[in-house]
Design an enzyme around this catalytic site. Structure first.
Site, PDB file in Angstrom:
ATOM      1  N   ARG A  34     -45.330  -9.335  -0.139  1.00  0.00           N
ATOM      2  CA  ARG A  34     -46.649  -8.445  -0.404  1.00  0.00           C
ATOM      3  C   ARG A  34     -47.631  -9.420   0.086  1.00  0.00           C
ATOM      4  NH1 ARG A  34     -44.391  -7.320  -6.693  1.00  0.00           N
ATOM      5  NH2 ARG A  34     -43.535  -5.362  -6.190  1.00  0.00           N
ATOM      6  N   LYS A 217     -28.707   5.920 -12.897  1.00  0.00           N
ATOM      7  CA  LYS A 217     -29.117   6.964 -13.662  1.00  0.00           C
ATOM      8  C   LYS A 217     -29.927   7.975 -13.215  1.00  0.00           C
ATOM      9  CE  LYS A 217     -29.720   3.847 -17.644  1.00  0.00           C
ATOM     10  NZ  LYS A 217     -30.618   3.142 -18.296  1.00  0.00           N
ATOM     11  N   GLY A 373     -37.319  -0.242  -5.099  1.00  0.00           N
ATOM     12  CA  GLY A 373     -36.761  -1.485  -4.855  1.00  0.00           C
ATOM     13  C   GLY A 373     -35.388  -1.483  -4.409  1.00  0.00           C
ATOM     14  N   GLY A 396     -42.687   2.074  -8.527  1.00  0.00           N
ATOM     15  CA  GLY A 396     -43.305   3.393  -9.313  1.00  0.00           C
ATOM     16  C   GLY A 396     -44.182   4.099  -8.573  1.00  0.00           C
TER      17      GLY A 396
HETATM   18  P1  AMP Z   1     -31.484   2.490 -10.105  1.00  0.00           P
HETATM   19  O1  AMP Z   1     -32.634   1.351 -10.614  1.00  0.00           O
HETATM   20  O2  AMP Z   1     -31.317   3.513 -11.003  1.00  0.00           O
HETATM   21  O3  AMP Z   1     -32.288   2.909  -8.918  1.00  0.00           O
HETATM   22  O4  AMP Z   1     -30.135   1.930  -9.853  1.00  0.00           O
HETATM   23  C1  AMP Z   1     -30.008   0.893  -8.734  1.00  0.00           C
HETATM   24  C2  AMP Z   1     -28.848   0.259  -9.353  1.00  0.00           C
HETATM   25  O5  AMP Z   1     -27.730   1.099  -9.546  1.00  0.00           O
HETATM   26  C3  AMP Z   1     -28.146  -0.791  -8.560  1.00  0.00           C
HETATM   27  O6  AMP Z   1     -28.241  -2.076  -9.212  1.00  0.00           O
HETATM   28  C4  AMP Z   1     -26.851  -0.651  -8.152  1.00  0.00           C
HETATM   29  O7  AMP Z   1     -25.950  -1.563  -8.638  1.00  0.00           O
HETATM   30  C5  AMP Z   1     -26.420   0.339  -9.370  1.00  0.00           C
HETATM   31  N1  AMP Z   1     -25.480   1.202  -9.240  1.00  0.00           N
HETATM   32  C6  AMP Z   1     -25.314   2.147  -8.145  1.00  0.00           C
HETATM   33  N2  AMP Z   1     -24.085   2.604  -8.027  1.00  0.00           N
HETATM   34  C7  AMP Z   1     -23.503   2.392  -9.253  1.00  0.00           C
HETATM   35  C8  AMP Z   1     -22.219   2.325  -9.918  1.00  0.00           C
HETATM   36  N3  AMP Z   1     -21.368   3.485  -9.189  1.00  0.00           N
HETATM   37  N4  AMP Z   1     -21.860   2.099 -10.943  1.00  0.00           N
HETATM   38  C9  AMP Z   1     -22.727   1.047 -11.596  1.00  0.00           C
HETATM   39  N5  AMP Z   1     -24.039   0.847 -11.149  1.00  0.00           N
HETATM   40  C10 AMP Z   1     -24.293   1.425  -9.800  1.00  0.00           C
END
Ligand code: AMP
Length: 415
Positions: A34, A217, A373, A396
């Site tokens: 940054r 998610k 991120g 964000g």
């Molecule tokens: P997000 O914060 O929603 O962008 O998700 C990122 C996180 O999703 C990372 O830390 C990944 O380790 C996790 N992730 C990706 N695929 C999977 C999976 N199949 N099972 C559990 N966590 C996951």
């Protein structure tokens, strides 16, 4: 006004940067991305003979002075990066004398803006349900304006180069701009680049446009997915969120991560994609593990038929191939969110295959934007960050911009 057109010689510029850098327990910077990101803007002002007042937040001190979040900890690193001495103002709202004494080419770093609740402009210590909350909120908005005016009074012009907080209407990111005329406020280079990159994705689209959305998610990505649905030709969904789609279609997902209250939403997304003629690409196979660990036992299984006691942790070989085929032919690419638990080396292959296909498409002339991120961490991990068109620094802020929302930090300057 633009930073390239403004004459900084003999002027004092107050620049909002995002120096919210990660520190270790001894206060040492563990990643200075940054700081490096803001250098082109800061150096341009100094080299032209301007004086620099740098302001930033760090962490979440919630309106209270807290040495843990003091920007004094990064003063020397900023000085080293700029190759100049940096003076420090211990109280950002009482720095008028220090600012007035600044000579051309000198630098003053203000203490953490968020030591004042006025920076974020939210009343502290009062519950939203409290009947007095609305009055407290109005009073706080007034104090926020006064705080922003104080900051503005230090300088002749205002530059916002903090894309990471551009989605916040804070004193230093937006309200302060009201104190400057059109000709004395501008975006910094980093902000200009970020805004341009989003513009390439949202308005100047070369087709086919392929978006790759991953991560854990679907609920946190729904706004972007819905906005992208009107723009993209191909929408690849990957990572943990896809097990919600598999279950919604009657698949067996074992212990895989799943949002049971979002099954209808998943089906709705599939229906919308079909209605809008978007090619929705979901994985067909996955690498399942028998525990959430890098040294889990693994097997390649159908994404719709994961055995009991196993969980889907990465995209399988057939899925990687089908994703890569779609990505390779794209002319505009957006990637947000990993295809698996990439933090574990043994489950990083799917994300790596995506990154490599994006690099190949970029070499063939595509514009590729990687943001959020975890996808940034992915391209860094694979050493491919400089082989995509643009890696966004804003989490964000980037996602809100892609959702089609107006960023207050940009609107305050550009209208
Ligand atoms: P997000 O914060 O929603 O962008 O998700 C990122 C996180 O999703 C990372 O830390 C990944 O380790 C996790 N992730 C990706 N695929 C999977 C999976 N199949 N099972 C559990 N966590 C996951």
């Amino acid at each position: 006004m633009t930073i390239d057109n403004y004459k900084f010689a003999g002027k004092k510029a107050i620049v909002r940067v995002d120096f919210n850098v990660p520190l270790d327990e001894n206060g040492n910077i563990t990643d200075d991305t940054r700081i490096r990101g803001a250098l082109p803007t800061l150096k341009k002002i100094l080299e032209e003979g301007g004086a620099l007042i740098i302001m930033s937040h760090m962490g979440k001190p919630k309106g209270k002075v807290n040495p843990k979040f003091s920007l004094a900890q990064i003063k020397d690193a900023v000085a080293a990066a700029l190759g100049r001495d940096v003076k420090f103002a211990e109280d950002c709202a009482n720095a008028a004398d220090a600012a007035a004494a600044l000579q051309p080419g000198e630098v003053l770093l203000l203490e953490n803006l968020r030591f004042y609740a006025e920076e974020e402009g939210k009343p502290v210590g009062i519950d939203k349900e409290d009947p007095a909350y609305e009055t407290a909120k109005k009073e706080m908005k007034e104090s926020q304006k006064a705080f922003a005016k104080t900051l503005a009074s230090y300088a002749d012009c205002y530059v916002n180069d903090a894309f990471g907080t551009a989605h916040r209407k804070h004193a230093s990111t937006a309200v302060i701009a009201d104190s400057f005329g059109e000709d004395d406020k501008m975006l910094g280079y980093l902000m200009e680049k970020e805004v341009q990159a989003v513009d390439n994705i949202l308005s100047d689209i070369k087709r086919p446009f392929t978006a790759i959305m991953g991560g854990s998610k679907v609920s946190t990505k729904i706004g972007i997915i819905e906005n992208l649905m009107d723009k993209v030709d191909n929408l690849i969904l990957c990572g943990g969120m896809t097990y919600t789609f598999a279950k919604a279609q009657g698949g067996k997902i074992g212990l895989s991560i799943c949002e049971d209250d979002k099954l209808d939403l998943a089906l709705d997304i599939m229906k919308k994609a079909q209605e809008k003629g978007v090619n929705l690409v979901l994985g067909t196979d996955c690498i399942a593990g028998d525990k959430f660990s890098n040294d889990a036992n693994t097997q390649v299984v159908s994404a719709m038929d994961i055995p009991e006691g196993w969980e889907g942790m990465d995209a399988g070989p057939a899925t990687r191939e089908s994703f890569a085929n779609v990505i390779r032919t794209a002319k505009t690419i957006l990637w947000n969110g990993p295809a698996g638990v990439f933090e574990f080396d043994n489950f990083a292959g799917g994300s790596k295959a995506i990154a490599e296909a994006i690099v190949e498409a970029t070499e063939n002339g595509a514009f590729s934007l990687v943001g959020g991120g975890d996808s940034v961490a992915c391209v860094n991990k694979f050493g491919l960050a400089d082989k995509v068109s643009y890696v966004s620094t804003g989490g964000g802020a980037l996602l809100e911009a892609i959702e089609g929302k107006v960023l207050p930090g940009v609107a305050a300057i550009k209208g």
